[in-house]
Design a protein around this motif. Structure first.
Motif, PDB file in Angstrom:
ATOM      1  N   ARG A 179       0.912  -1.389  -0.521  1.00  0.00           N
ATOM      2  CA  ARG A 179      -0.026  -0.434  -0.139  1.00  0.00           C
ATOM      3  C   ARG A 179       0.954   1.058   0.360  1.00  0.00           C
ATOM      4  NH1 ARG A 179      -0.088  -2.787   4.533  1.00  0.00           N
ATOM      5  NH2 ARG A 179       0.660  -1.188   6.852  1.00  0.00           N
ATOM      6  N   ARG A 180       0.141   2.228  -0.590  1.00  0.00           N
ATOM      7  CA  ARG A 180       1.059   3.790  -0.247  1.00  0.00           C
ATOM      8  C   ARG A 180       1.290   3.245   1.094  1.00  0.00           C
ATOM      9  NH1 ARG A 180      -0.444   6.737  -4.819  1.00  0.00           N
ATOM     10  NH2 ARG A 180       1.078   8.823  -3.959  1.00  0.00           N
ATOM     11  N   GLY A 181       2.806   4.125   0.939  1.00  0.00           N
ATOM     12  CA  GLY A 181       3.475   5.244   2.300  1.00  0.00           C
ATOM     13  C   GLY A 181       4.056   3.729   2.985  1.00  0.00           C
ATOM     14  N   MET A 182       4.134   2.317   2.910  1.00  0.00           N
ATOM     15  CA  MET A 182       4.276   0.485   3.408  1.00  0.00           C
ATOM     16  C   MET A 182       6.153   0.841   3.488  1.00  0.00           C
ATOM     17  SD  MET A 182       3.263  -3.397   2.325  1.00  0.00           S
ATOM     18  CE  MET A 182       5.732  -3.223   1.928  1.00  0.00           C
ATOM     19  N   ARG A 217      16.261  -0.976   2.421  1.00  0.00           N
ATOM     20  CA  ARG A 217      17.547  -0.155   2.136  1.00  0.00           C
ATOM     21  C   ARG A 217      18.248  -1.392   1.778  1.00  0.00           C
ATOM     22  NH1 ARG A 217      16.705  -1.132   7.776  1.00  0.00           N
ATOM     23  NH2 ARG A 217      17.172  -3.190   7.844  1.00  0.00           N
ATOM     24  N   CYS A 218      18.361  -1.522   0.339  1.00  0.00           N
ATOM     25  CA  CYS A 218      18.850  -2.051  -0.839  1.00  0.00           C
ATOM     26  C   CYS A 218      20.560  -2.039  -0.576  1.00  0.00           C
ATOM     27  CB  CYS A 218      18.018  -2.019  -1.995  1.00  0.00           C
ATOM     28  SG  CYS A 218      18.730  -2.724  -2.980  1.00  0.00           S
ATOM     29  N   SER A 269      15.242   3.911   0.866  1.00  0.00           N
ATOM     30  CA  SER A 269      14.528   5.075   0.056  1.00  0.00           C
ATOM     31  C   SER A 269      13.105   5.678   1.252  1.00  0.00           C
ATOM     32  CB  SER A 269      13.080   4.643  -0.543  1.00  0.00           C
ATOM     33  OG  SER A 269      12.371   3.394   0.227  1.00  0.00           O
ATOM     34  N   ASP A 270      13.052   6.733   2.010  1.00  0.00           N
ATOM     35  CA  ASP A 270      12.010   6.764   3.216  1.00  0.00           C
ATOM     36  C   ASP A 270      10.421   6.296   3.203  1.00  0.00           C
ATOM     37  OD1 ASP A 270      10.861   8.504   5.353  1.00  0.00           O
ATOM     38  OD2 ASP A 270      11.129   9.963   3.986  1.00  0.00           O
ATOM     39  N   PRO A 271      10.492   5.309   3.736  1.00  0.00           N
ATOM     40  CA  PRO A 271       8.748   4.683   4.303  1.00  0.00           C
ATOM     41  C   PRO A 271       7.629   5.451   4.287  1.00  0.00           C
ATOM     42  CG  PRO A 271      10.583   3.513   6.398  1.00  0.00           C
ATOM     43  CD  PRO A 271      11.649   4.638   5.413  1.00  0.00           C
ATOM     44  N   HIS A 272       8.130   7.057   4.449  1.00  0.00           N
ATOM     45  CA  HIS A 272       6.497   7.281   4.311  1.00  0.00           C
ATOM     46  C   HIS A 272       6.732   7.868   3.561  1.00  0.00           C
ATOM     47  CE1 HIS A 272       8.479   8.091   8.760  1.00  0.00           C
ATOM     48  NE2 HIS A 272       6.769   8.140   9.083  1.00  0.00           N
ATOM     49  N   THR A 332      13.264   5.797  -6.314  1.00  0.00           N
ATOM     50  CA  THR A 332      14.403   6.144  -5.774  1.00  0.00           C
ATOM     51  C   THR A 332      15.400   4.670  -5.877  1.00  0.00           C
ATOM     52  OG1 THR A 332      12.814   7.336  -3.761  1.00  0.00           O
ATOM     53  CG2 THR A 332      14.520   6.134  -3.096  1.00  0.00           C
ATOM     54  N   ILE A 333      14.443   3.782  -5.494  1.00  0.00           N
ATOM     55  CA  ILE A 333      15.844   2.088  -5.536  1.00  0.00           C
ATOM     56  C   ILE A 333      15.907   2.023  -6.807  1.00  0.00           C
ATOM     57  CG2 ILE A 333      15.683  -0.203  -5.228  1.00  0.00           C
ATOM     58  CD1 ILE A 333      15.599   1.327  -2.802  1.00  0.00           C
ATOM     59  N   TYR A 334      15.152   2.389  -8.225  1.00  0.00           N
ATOM     60  CA  TYR A 334      15.757   1.911  -8.967  1.00  0.00           C
ATOM     61  C   TYR A 334      16.890   3.036  -9.314  1.00  0.00           C
ATOM     62  CZ  TYR A 334      15.435   2.887 -14.499  1.00  0.00           C
ATOM     63  OH  TYR A 334      15.502   2.853 -15.809  1.00  0.00           O
ATOM     64  N   ASN A 335      16.643   5.030  -9.498  1.00  0.00           N
ATOM     65  CA  ASN A 335      17.378   4.993  -9.366  1.00  0.00           C
ATOM     66  C   ASN A 335      18.839   5.429  -9.364  1.00  0.00           C
ATOM     67  OD1 ASN A 335      15.889   7.038 -11.265  1.00  0.00           O
ATOM     68  ND2 ASN A 335      15.141   8.075 -10.172  1.00  0.00           N
ATOM     69  N   GLY A 336      18.753   4.429  -7.418  1.00  0.00           N
ATOM     70  CA  GLY A 336      19.985   4.543  -7.303  1.00  0.00           C
ATOM     71  C   GLY A 336      20.863   2.934  -7.166  1.00  0.00           C
TER      72      GLY A 336
END
Lengths: 193, 193
Positions: free
Chosen positions: A190-193, B12-13, B36-39, B48-52
């Motif tokens: 879900r969004r924000g998970m 965290r990847c 990536s920020d969980p929020h 974010t993960i893809y770009n990283g």
């Protein structure tokens, strides 16, 4: 408002595009199924699905992408591939700055038929009726993609995920909030998970 | 041969880069954790993960990307996010024409310590020893990413997924084939699924 719906899948990924105008006034724009060859490696299959969805986004420039939510509890062999197909669809939208909404099948049934447990045939008939189509779109993935786009257009005003602001809701909004809460408890993406 | 290992995750990847030269001759090149920020919403987290990961691929231009395989049976709340992080890593590699290999934690433990059920601390020590590092890399995601890269370099010659050609194998090759077969039965995401 143009909405592009995605019924995610690695072998067949449904894509449906609609326009939502005045309240409950919907028009059909496009429907297609992006496919990848099950004999290809996983990375090349994801690339095929991603390229297919990216091409649709660039062709129809939707305001929102509405994607069917995937649940970990759907313990089929294909669940991770389905989640990954949904993931590359989200990525393609995010790269273009298009907002993404995730909706569960229950939310979709509720928004389209008023019954969260509606049968498939009832859903297909309502999709055809709401979009003024002579017959339900085929294959099933195409109909499901249109349904998830319609779901986003018809979701009750003020519908919120996670059951926030549950007071002062209409019956439809309450059912929606309950379905969303149920979805959260099931631990889906879900969004924000 | 440059190998980039990925320990997939949405929060965290881990990304680890090694060079594999003469048999069992390995050098450390780079290790990092893409976060990536969980929020943030799911789509922006995947972006974010893809770009990283894409930035690492463009910086180190690996010959192979080795990714830890994700299993549907790992019924944690995070499993779909982990699968999607692995999915965008596969996509980034496929877009650059870099081959992708998926390896299970058991295959990794077997290749690095000779014991498919090795403890975490033993794995970290062996990763440090094999790469001539003074201490195990931290955090755990970084060590795991290097391990999955090393696993690809040290996998027994002729190791095949799905237990093909099981006759005429050395003991290590047989253990490997068994681990791969076990992985297939668990229904993980695998090449060609």
């Amino acid at each position: 408002m143009i909405i592009l719906g995605v019924d995610p899948g690695l072998t067949r990924c449904g894509v449906g595009v609609i326009e939502a105008g005045a309240p409950r006034r919907l028009s059909f724009i496009h429907v297609d199924v992006v496919r990848s060859d099950p004999h290809m490696s996983q990375d090349l299959r994801l690339l095929t699905i991603y390229n297919g969805i990216a091409a649709k986004l660039d062709e129809f420039i939707p305001d929102t992408v509405s994607i069917e939510r995937v649940f970990a509890q759907e313990n089929r062999n294909t669940v991770l591939g389905t989640a990954q197909a949904a993931g590359v669809a989200m990525l393609a939208a995010a790269q273009r700055g298009i907002p993404v909404a995730l909706h569960t099948p229950t939310e979709s049934k509720l928004a389209i038929t008023g019954n969260g447990k509606a049968q498939k045939v009832q859903m297909e008939r309502m999709v055809a009726r709401l979009l003024n189509l002579n017959a339900p779109p085929t294959p099933a993935d195409a109909a499901d993609a249109l349904a998830i786009a319609i779901c986003h257009a018809l979701r009750p005003a003020g519908a919120l995920e996670g059951g926030e602001r549950e007071q002062h809701l209409t019956k439809a909004q309450r059912q929606w909030a309950q379905a969303a809460q149920h979805a959260s408890r099931r631990g889906g993406v879900r969004r924000g998970m």
